[in-house]
Design a protein around this motif. Structure first.
Motif, PDB file in Angstrom:
ATOM      1  N   GLU A  31       0.715  -1.082   0.052  1.00  0.00           N
ATOM      2  CA  GLU A  31       0.306  -0.245  -0.114  1.00  0.00           C
ATOM      3  C   GLU A  31       0.337   1.101  -0.101  1.00  0.00           C
ATOM      4  O   GLU A  31       0.552   2.390  -0.371  1.00  0.00           O
ATOM      5  CB  GLU A  31      -0.772  -0.222   1.053  1.00  0.00           C
TER       6      GLU A  31
ATOM      7  N   LYS B  40       1.994   1.712  -3.415  1.00  0.00           N
ATOM      8  CA  LYS B  40       1.355   2.711  -4.677  1.00  0.00           C
ATOM      9  C   LYS B  40       1.041   3.536  -4.020  1.00  0.00           C
ATOM     10  O   LYS B  40       0.806   4.237  -5.139  1.00  0.00           O
ATOM     11  CB  LYS B  40       0.272   1.188  -4.834  1.00  0.00           C
ATOM     12  N   ARG B  41       1.087   4.082  -3.152  1.00  0.00           N
ATOM     13  CA  ARG B  41       0.757   5.320  -2.447  1.00  0.00           C
ATOM     14  C   ARG B  41       1.285   6.699  -3.168  1.00  0.00           C
ATOM     15  O   ARG B  41       1.532   7.620  -3.988  1.00  0.00           O
ATOM     16  CB  ARG B  41       0.602   6.385  -0.694  1.00  0.00           C
TER      17      ARG B  41
ATOM     18  N   ILE C 271       1.830   6.728  -7.507  1.00  0.00           N
ATOM     19  CA  ILE C 271       0.173   7.573  -7.378  1.00  0.00           C
ATOM     20  C   ILE C 271       0.907   8.974  -6.874  1.00  0.00           C
ATOM     21  O   ILE C 271       0.566   9.642  -7.966  1.00  0.00           O
ATOM     22  CB  ILE C 271      -0.965   6.344  -6.848  1.00  0.00           C
ATOM     23  N   ARG C 272       0.771   9.349  -5.998  1.00  0.00           N
ATOM     24  CA  ARG C 272       1.373  10.953  -5.460  1.00  0.00           C
ATOM     25  C   ARG C 272       2.344  10.780  -6.692  1.00  0.00           C
ATOM     26  O   ARG C 272       2.074  12.449  -6.234  1.00  0.00           O
ATOM     27  CB  ARG C 272       1.697  10.969  -4.318  1.00  0.00           C
TER      28      ARG C 272
ATOM     29  N   SER D  66      -5.564   7.213   1.181  1.00  0.00           N
ATOM     30  CA  SER D  66      -5.029   5.850   0.580  1.00  0.00           C
ATOM     31  C   SER D  66      -4.493   5.482  -1.113  1.00  0.00           C
ATOM     32  O   SER D  66      -5.191   6.773  -1.590  1.00  0.00           O
ATOM     33  CB  SER D  66      -5.999   4.772   0.684  1.00  0.00           C
ATOM     34  N   SER D  67      -3.990   4.854  -1.833  1.00  0.00           N
ATOM     35  CA  SER D  67      -3.417   4.428  -3.203  1.00  0.00           C
ATOM     36  C   SER D  67      -5.341   4.916  -3.694  1.00  0.00           C
ATOM     37  O   SER D  67      -5.629   5.350  -4.515  1.00  0.00           O
ATOM     38  CB  SER D  67      -3.182   2.944  -3.482  1.00  0.00           C
ATOM     39  N   THR D  68      -6.358   4.593  -2.907  1.00  0.00           N
ATOM     40  CA  THR D  68      -7.684   4.510  -3.696  1.00  0.00           C
ATOM     41  C   THR D  68      -8.362   6.103  -3.835  1.00  0.00           C
ATOM     42  O   THR D  68      -8.558   6.163  -4.759  1.00  0.00           O
ATOM     43  CB  THR D  68      -8.428   3.240  -2.561  1.00  0.00           C
TER      44      THR D  68
ATOM     45  N   ILE E  49      -5.805   7.495  -5.867  1.00  0.00           N
ATOM     46  CA  ILE E  49      -6.287   6.765  -7.712  1.00  0.00           C
ATOM     47  C   ILE E  49      -7.850   7.743  -8.242  1.00  0.00           C
ATOM     48  O   ILE E  49      -7.582   8.101  -9.363  1.00  0.00           O
ATOM     49  CB  ILE E  49      -6.686   5.715  -7.776  1.00  0.00           C
TER      50      ILE E  49
END
Length: 284
Positions: free
Chosen positions: A130, A133-134, A137-138, A200-202, A205
């Motif tokens: 997680e 992933k963050r 995406i960041r 969070s990653s969600t 996104i």
């Protein structure tokens, strides 16, 4: 057109080298000059972030950042310094993590093929934990936010007040009426904290999709006023929210806030990277 492209990208092309096996590569110290970094210690910070991005994308750092030693003249004497032989992928990661305000950085992003990193991230993204992933995406959001800011500016969003209103509109649409301050309070953040660093990653996104679609629509619609651009941002944010609702996803304001900021995650990973078995001598 091809002559124009060749001229624009000539600085990157002229410093390209070929290995004995016929593989192309670039030297970090040479590319730092092209990217207008006067001091190596400033460029080394960008290099560190690129290495971290390489690791997070599932690749071996040494395969793309091969450490070498060079002898340079320093007055009447000479001394060895650390350099790196970089693959095209490594160079793209560097420009991806460079100063987006520099025009040469934007040229570098195109030259080193923006699709390269996107494909690599797609291949390995699901294997990441997680926090990583963050981080990925960041990093994308930082670049797309710069592009969105430019599109908004071209549309007439000029003053700081106009830009704040423009930014708030996107959040209000996506978060069901909550603006930046409301989201900040809901997450229980300190005044200095950035809300994007505590997603969070969600949630990231969802915001990346909002940013990307807004930038595209402003350009496609040829938006020409600050009010119109702000309305576009609100509408796109609202449509992203509706999509989440339709597919039964968790609305962004209901997603739990991570305990660690992305800045803290990145800092701890860079610290581990520096103290790995093969120490990286980036400060010489």
């Amino acid at each position: 057109m091809s002559m124009l492209i060749a001229k624009e990208y000539a600085p990157f092309e002229t410093i390209k080298h070929l290995s004995s096996g016929g593989n192309e590569f670039w030297y970090a110290r040479e590319i730092s000059v092209v990217l207008e970094y006067v001091q190596w210690r400033n460029f080394s910070k960008v290099l560190e972030r690129a290495m971290l991005a390489c690791k997070n994308s599932g690749h071996s750092i040494v395969d793309h950042f091969a450490e070498v030693s060079k002898i340079v003249e320093a007055g009447a004497t000479s001394k060895p310094v650390v350099d790196f032989m970089l693959t095209r992928y490594a160079c793209y990661l560097i420009v991806q993590n460079g100063d987006p305000r520099k025009e040469v950085i934007a040229l570098g992003q195109t030259y080193f093929a923006i699709q390269t990193r996107r494909q690599e991230v797609a291949d390995y993204f699901n294997q990441l934990d997680e926090d990583n992933k963050r981080l990925v995406i960041r990093g994308d959001i930082k670049q797309w936010n710069q592009m969105l800011a430019q599109a908004a500016h071209n549309a007439g969003v000029i003053s700081n007040e106009e830009y704040a209103t423009f930014q708030n509109a996107g959040y209000i649409g996506l978060y069901g009426g909550l603006n930046v301050d409301d989201i900040h309070k809901k997450k229980g953040l300190k005044k200095k904290d950035k809300i994007l660093d505590f997603m969070s990653s969600t949630e990231l996104i969802a915001n990346l999709f909002r940013i990307y679609q807004t930038e595209e629509k402003i350009k496609k619609d040829k938006t020409v006023t600050a009010d119109a651009a702000t309305e576009v941002h609100f509408i796109v944010g609202k449509e992203v929210r509706r999509t989440i609702e339709r597919v039964g996803g968790t609305l962004p304001e209901e997603i739990p806030t991570p305990s660690r900021s992305i800045t803290d995650v990145e800092r701890s990973q860079l610290k581990r990277l520096k103290h790995s078995e093969k120490k990286l001598l980036l400060d010489e």
